[in-house]
Enzyme design. Structure first.
Site, PDB file in Angstrom:
ATOM      1  N   GLN A   1       7.101  -4.188  -0.500  1.00  0.00           N
ATOM      2  CA  GLN A   1       7.467  -4.484   0.779  1.00  0.00           C
ATOM      3  C   GLN A   1       9.063  -4.339   1.027  1.00  0.00           C
ATOM      4  O   GLN A   1       9.397  -3.340   0.342  1.00  0.00           O
ATOM      5  CB  GLN A   1       7.331  -6.263   0.787  1.00  0.00           C
TER       6      GLN A   1
ATOM      7  N   GLY B   1       0.773  -1.205   0.086  1.00  0.00           N
ATOM      8  CA  GLY B   1       0.050  -0.020   0.069  1.00  0.00           C
ATOM      9  C   GLY B   1       0.953   1.246  -0.040  1.00  0.00           C
ATOM     10  O   GLY B   1       1.950   1.724   0.740  1.00  0.00           O
TER      11      GLY B   1
HETATM   12  P1  IMP Z   1       1.612 -11.316   3.292  1.00  0.00           P
HETATM   13  O1  IMP Z   1       2.394 -10.769   2.091  1.00  0.00           O
HETATM   14  O2  IMP Z   1       0.255 -10.737   3.228  1.00  0.00           O
HETATM   15  O3  IMP Z   1       1.542 -12.928   2.939  1.00  0.00           O
HETATM   16  O4  IMP Z   1       2.173 -11.096   4.610  1.00  0.00           O
HETATM   17  C1  IMP Z   1       3.318 -11.862   4.957  1.00  0.00           C
HETATM   18  C2  IMP Z   1       4.355 -10.716   5.678  1.00  0.00           C
HETATM   19  O5  IMP Z   1       4.570  -9.698   5.082  1.00  0.00           O
HETATM   20  C3  IMP Z   1       3.536 -10.331   6.967  1.00  0.00           C
HETATM   21  O6  IMP Z   1       4.464  -9.754   8.124  1.00  0.00           O
HETATM   22  C4  IMP Z   1       3.032  -8.674   6.265  1.00  0.00           C
HETATM   23  O7  IMP Z   1       2.676  -7.846   7.562  1.00  0.00           O
HETATM   24  C5  IMP Z   1       4.199  -8.216   5.561  1.00  0.00           C
HETATM   25  N1  IMP Z   1       3.801  -7.573   4.458  1.00  0.00           N
HETATM   26  C6  IMP Z   1       3.182  -7.958   3.520  1.00  0.00           C
HETATM   27  N2  IMP Z   1       3.062  -6.836   2.774  1.00  0.00           N
HETATM   28  C7  IMP Z   1       3.623  -5.691   3.508  1.00  0.00           C
HETATM   29  C8  IMP Z   1       3.950  -4.437   3.213  1.00  0.00           C
HETATM   30  O8  IMP Z   1       3.580  -3.878   2.215  1.00  0.00           O
HETATM   31  N3  IMP Z   1       4.460  -3.673   4.165  1.00  0.00           N
HETATM   32  C9  IMP Z   1       5.029  -3.972   5.247  1.00  0.00           C
HETATM   33  N4  IMP Z   1       4.766  -5.306   5.375  1.00  0.00           N
HETATM   34  C10 IMP Z   1       4.355  -6.277   4.657  1.00  0.00           C
END
Ligand code: IMP
Length: 429
Positions: free
Chosen positions: A224, A40
């Site tokens: 990320q 985001g």
């Molecule tokens: P997923 O990507 O939804 O599978 O989440 C896996 C891990 O990555 C979790 O710890 C999330 O909080 C983190 N994560 C995923 N997308 C973001 C991002 O855009 N910013 C920070 N953390 C993220």
């Protein structure tokens, strides 16, 4: 022509969106190459807040083509919502300024439910965004995923959906004791999504190759951060894609070129959302103060971010694994409230000092951090536009980071607005 990969050096949320938006002025094409709506970007343009998840922020610029490349996983429902939101701000989105790779994979409702049910059932949670990212990449690796090119072919999609739903419904009913999904409802919903999205489908491999032959400037927008990379991150507390610079190459199917630079984005402190090790975490008043001052709440999930000091061990690791050529330092203004600022210079593990980031959670959870303390500057810096005009202690903090990381800081962000930026050097070569 040049290519610039922009990526996060920490656990995401480094403020990449703003820097991408800024450097889009020098780009012809902006490419999103991994992740999905788990990301985001909150952009503030002329006081107007815009949150983007899958669409590159380049969409806000005329004369820029945005590409959602093959490494991304796309949630059609959320993508349509995002398109509607952008268009409500009188920004036109069409097949000229947005192209979606035939080979990008689709997130289906069963991926989101699987993500949610797994997290609910797990004794050790990952803390995912529950956007279905992990299960969608699993299907990709398992070779049963539905790509954009399959999705726009109704007959093929309906057939693949039937086959995949059989597996997911079996799991929902028998393993999670949850309700099954209805095939016909999904078919109808995806018929609607297809009509809205099929016009964006593109052979992005040929498109991007042609752009390179025309010597266009290309910006690769990472999502990320390095420590969430599936290979290089703090596994299993990671996302399911390659967030590091190699991901830009495979995720866009573009060859490695010698005129490529890598701009690492780092926050002036550290944050993390979700579970997993965080050596410099601040579980105290200072952490709370930074969270409030920096408004450290996720733009996708609204979750409060964990806060910590800058970690040089982890940042040096990010430089190594990405081949970072220069840095953008963000949210320096947030630290203006502090009397003193710490930087972790090394870890101590089993009584031994180390500056090596050993990517093993049982080590990272059992190290202590050694810090150097720097005096704060305690004055607002949002209106400063040149490095020389920054308070002495802020300059010292920046120069210390550059020296420790042996990498130049090209950009300093002193506030959320596009204008609140100090551009020391243009990282586009
Ligand atoms: P997923 O990507 O939804 O599978 O989440 C896996 C891990 O990555 C979790 O710890 C999330 O909080 C983190 N994560 C995923 N997308 C973001 C991002 O855009 N910013 C920070 N953390 C993220």
């Amino acid at each position: 022509m040049s290519q610039l990969i922009i990526l996060g050096m920490q656990w995401g949320d480094e403020g990449k969106g703003k820097i991408v938006d800024l450097l889009t002025d020098f780009s012809d094409v902006v490419i999103r190459y991994q992740g999905g709506a788990n990301a985001g970007h909150t952009l503030v343009v002329d006081g107007q807040k815009i949150v983007l998840h899958a669409i590159p922020s380049g969409i806000l610029h005329s004369n820029v083509t945005c590409v959602i490349a093959n490494g991304v996983v796309i949630d059609p429902e959320l993508l349509i919502g995002e398109l509607d939101n952008i268009e409500s701000k009188n920004i036109s989105v069409n097949s000229n300024n947005l192209k979606i790779s035939y080979n990008a994979h689709i997130i289906l409702p069963y991926h989101k439910l699987m993500d949610k049910y797994r997290e609910e059932k797990a004794s050790k949670k990952i803390g995912t965004t529950q956007k279905g990212i992990g299960p969608a990449y699993e299907d990709k690796a398992a070779r049963r995923g539905i790509r954009f090119i399959d999705f726009i072919d109704k007959e093929k999609f309906d057939e693949m959906l039937l086959r995949n739903l059989e597996y997911y419904n079996f799991m929902f009913k028998n393993y999670f004791a949850k309700q099954e999904l209805e095939y016909n409802k999904l078919v109808n919903d995806f018929d609607i999504y297809r009509e809205k999205l099929k016009g964006f489908a593109c052979d992005t491999v040929s498109f991007l190759y042609n752009e390179t032959t025309k010597k266009r400037s290309m910006l690769f927008e990472g999502a990320q951060g390095t420590l969430l990379d599936i290979d290089c991150g703090t596994y299993p507390y990671v996302t399911s894609s390659n967030t590091t610079s190699g991901g830009a190459i495979t995720g866009s199917s573009i060859g490695l070129r010698k005129d490529t630079s890598v701009l690492g984005i780092m926050k002036a402190y550290t944050t993390r959302v979700g579970e997993g090790p965080f050596p410099t975490e601040l579980n105290n008043e200072i952490g709370l103060k930074i969270r409030e001052e920096g408004f450290e709440y996720g733009s996708t999930t609204g979750r409060a971010r964990r806060i910590g000091w800058l970690d040089m061990v982890a940042l040096k690791y990010a430089i190594k694994v990405n081949g970072i050529t220069s840095i953008a330092l963000t949210k320096l203004d947030t630290l203006s409230i502090l009397d003193e600022i710490n930087i972790c210079t090394n870890y101590i593990f089993n009584g031994e000092k180390t500056t090596n980031f050993i990517n093993n959670n049982s080590i990272l959870e059992n190290i202590t951090c050694e810090y150097q303390t720097y005096s704060g500057w305690k004055v607002p810096i949002n209106n400063i536009r040149s490095f020389e005009d920054l308070p002495l202690n802020a300059k010292k903090y920046i120069e210390t980071i550059e020296t420790m990381l042996e990498t130049p800081i090209d950009i300093i962000s002193v506030g959320p607005d596009r204008k609140e930026t100090i551009l020391k050097n243009n990282p586009f070569i």
